[in-house]
Design a protein around this motif. Structure first.
Motif, short mmCIF file in Angstrom:
data_model
loop_
_atom_site.label_atom_id
_atom_site.label_comp_id
_atom_site.label_asym_id
_atom_site.label_seq_id
_atom_site.Cartn_x
_atom_site.Cartn_y
_atom_site.Cartn_z
N ASP A 187 0.65 -0.97 0.10
CA ASP A 187 -0.46 0.37 0.27
C ASP A 187 0.63 1.48 -0.03
OD1 ASP A 187 -2.07 -1.71 -0.23
OD2 ASP A 187 -2.83 -1.75 1.94
N GLU A 188 2.48 1.10 0.64
CA GLU A 188 3.13 2.50 0.69
C GLU A 188 4.12 2.65 -0.79
OE1 GLU A 188 2.89 -0.29 2.80
OE2 GLU A 188 3.33 0.29 4.52
N GLN A 189 4.30 1.64 -1.70
CA GLN A 189 4.64 2.00 -2.33
C GLN A 189 3.91 2.17 -3.82
OE1 GLN A 189 6.24 -1.07 -4.60
NE2 GLN A 189 6.91 0.16 -6.06
N LEU A 190 2.27 1.59 -3.69
CA LEU A 190 0.73 1.90 -4.62
C LEU A 190 0.75 3.85 -4.27
CD1 LEU A 190 -1.44 1.52 -6.49
CD2 LEU A 190 -2.40 1.59 -4.59
N LYS A 191 0.78 4.00 -2.62
CA LYS A 191 0.61 5.38 -2.54
C LYS A 191 1.85 6.50 -2.83
CE LYS A 191 -1.07 8.11 0.97
NZ LYS A 191 -0.21 9.80 0.96
N ALA A 192 2.95 6.19 -2.76
CA ALA A 192 3.93 7.03 -3.57
C ALA A 192 3.61 6.43 -4.91
CB ALA A 192 5.33 6.34 -2.35
N THR A 193 3.74 6.40 -5.61
CA THR A 193 3.60 6.07 -7.15
C THR A 193 2.24 7.06 -7.12
OG1 THR A 193 4.74 4.05 -6.94
CG2 THR A 193 2.77 5.01 -9.27
N THR A 194 1.55 6.54 -6.24
CA THR A 194 0.06 7.66 -7.29
C THR A 194 0.52 9.12 -6.40
OG1 THR A 194 -1.44 6.73 -5.51
CG2 THR A 194 -1.85 5.92 -7.78
N ASP A 195 1.03 8.88 -5.34
CA ASP A 195 1.42 10.61 -4.79
C ASP A 195 1.39 11.01 -5.92
OD1 ASP A 195 -0.59 10.44 -3.04
OD2 ASP A 195 1.15 10.41 -1.57
N TYR A 196 2.80 10.48 -6.45
CA TYR A 196 3.89 11.49 -7.68
C TYR A 196 3.40 11.29 -9.17
CZ TYR A 196 8.04 11.96 -10.52
OH TYR A 196 8.71 12.29 -12.10
N LEU A 197 1.93 10.14 -9.24
CA LEU A 197 1.37 10.57 -10.74
C LEU A 197 0.23 12.04 -10.08
CD1 LEU A 197 0.55 7.34 -11.60
CD2 LEU A 197 1.58 8.70 -12.66
N LYS A 198 0.32 12.40 -9.68
CA LYS A 198 -0.55 12.76 -8.84
C LYS A 198 -0.36 15.04 -9.70
CE LYS A 198 -4.37 10.63 -6.98
NZ LYS A 198 -5.00 10.31 -5.35
N GLU A 199 1.39 15.16 -8.63
CA GLU A 199 2.19 15.85 -8.72
C GLU A 199 2.77 16.40 -9.41
OE1 GLU A 199 5.57 17.45 -5.91
OE2 GLU A 199 4.80 15.18 -5.62
N ARG A 200 2.43 15.34 -10.66
CA ARG A 200 3.29 15.97 -11.79
C ARG A 200 2.53 16.57 -12.77
NH1 ARG A 200 8.58 13.11 -14.68
NH2 ARG A 200 8.40 14.26 -16.74
N PHE A 201 1.25 15.28 -12.87
CA PHE A 201 0.13 15.14 -14.21
C PHE A 201 -0.80 16.05 -13.94
CE2 PHE A 201 3.29 11.70 -14.89
CZ PHE A 201 4.16 12.25 -15.89
N GLY A 202 -0.97 16.46 -12.23
CA GLY A 202 -2.25 16.65 -11.88
C GLY A 202 -3.51 16.03 -11.59
N GLY A 203 -4.55 16.78 -11.86
CA GLY A 203 -5.56 15.31 -10.63
C GLY A 203 -5.81 15.71 -9.35
N GLY A 204 -4.93 16.53 -8.61
CA GLY A 204 -4.80 17.50 -6.80
C GLY A 204 -4.34 16.15 -6.13
#
Length: 319
Positions: A302-319
């Motif tokens: 769960d930690e790796q998944l959250k780190a990845t989705t957080d990076y995606l949102k921060e870089r490409f938008g989506g809040g």
């Protein structure tokens, strides 16, 4: 016209073969310089086999040329039968026994070297470690003894025995860092084992050696051999939920299909995608995959998944 017509393709083929050999490491005739004891033993076996095969090639081709010259037609009419040459029992025994002896010598040498290739050497406490190598379409994930992880680049201390446990949750892959030993397959439902002991600091590159899908060519791996102090610093920044792991996971998994800028490639554009604002849908897509997209995050914590989705949102938008 017939001879030049045949000679041109032959010359072009030879040129291509020579160019390929020249472009390969060590002129294309030898493995990459070994940097681990097991890789050294593989290289030793290679040179022994190469020596025997080169000698056999020279002997056979030399005999062929000699026979072509010695027994050529010499102006004899085509309808005149040439001299009859009968067999030689001694020669027949020699060319039967010779290959048997050569194969026996090769087999004896390989079996002598094999334990040093397969068997993990003993090491003192603190001078060995185990890394889980998880192969997946289309990236490598490395899991270290204390739960830290990295993507596509393994980092290990110099001079220490590194045991590898190689597995995969999807299709067959093959782990191969030429300078650090032989290939070992990653097979679904099975864990295979190999090892290396890098004797000098540096970065050693490799490639998945088993065709595993559309992005097989992008499934590369590096092993960075560093000092123990550098290794400890590396571990400090590679907790599964860290921003560093989120960035590495994106670069090693998402970017190979969607592009480093999220612009789309063999996968659709993700930059600015509305899906990035839908956390549950995004996580479900990463966990399960869809259409041509494999389930890249099937086994992520769960930690790796959250780190990845957080990076995606921060870089490409989506809040």
């Amino acid at each position: 016209m017939r001879r030049p017509f045949l000679a041109l393709p032959a010359a072009l083929s030879a040129a291509l073969l020579l160019a390929g050999a020249a472009a390969a490491g060590n002129g294309g005739f030898a493995p990459a310089p070994p940097a681990s004891p097991n890789a050294s033993r593989i290289t030793d076996a290679y040179w022994l086999i190469f020596g025997f095969t080169a000698a056999v090639f020279v002997l056979v081709e030399g005999a062929l040329v000699w026979f072509v010259i010695r027994y050529r037609r010499r102006g004899r009419s085509r309808d005149v039968e040439g001299p009859q040459i009968h067999g030689s029992t001694r020669l027949e025994m020699m060319w039967t026994a010779g290959p048997v002896l050569i194969l026996a010598a090769i087999a004896a040498f390989v079996f002598y070297k094999l334990p040093g290739i397969k068997d993990v050497p003993s090491a003192r406490a603190g001078e060995s470690m185990t890394v889980m190598v998880r192969a997946q379409q289309f990236y490598w994930q490395f899991e270290y003894p204390d739960g830290k992880i990295s993507i596509d680049r393994m980092v290990v201390p110099v001079g220490e025995v590194v045991r590898l446990e190689v597995t995969t949750p999807d299709v067959a892959h093959s782990w191969w860092i030429p300078r650090l030993g032989g290939k070992i397959d990653a097979i679904p439902g099975r864990t295979n084992h190999t090892w290396f002991k890098a004797d000098r600091i540096g970065v050693y590159s490799g490639q998945c050696a088993e065709f595993c899908g559309i992005q097989h060519a992008a499934m590369r791996a590096d092993v960075a051999v560093v000092s123990r102090a550098t290794y400890e610093t590396f571990l400090d920044s590679h907790s599964p939920g860290s921003a560093t792991v989120g960035r590495e996971t994106f670069a090693g998994t998402c970017a190979k299909c969607h592009g480093l800028a999220g612009q789309g490639d063999i996968g659709p554009r993700i930059a600015g995608s509305a899906l990035l604002a839908q956390s549950s849908a995004l996580e479900d897509l990463i966990r399960k995959g869809k259409n041509r997209m494999p389930a890249v995050g099937k086994d992520w914590s769960d930690e790796q998944l959250k780190a990845t989705t957080d990076y995606l949102k921060e870089r490409f938008g989506g809040g």
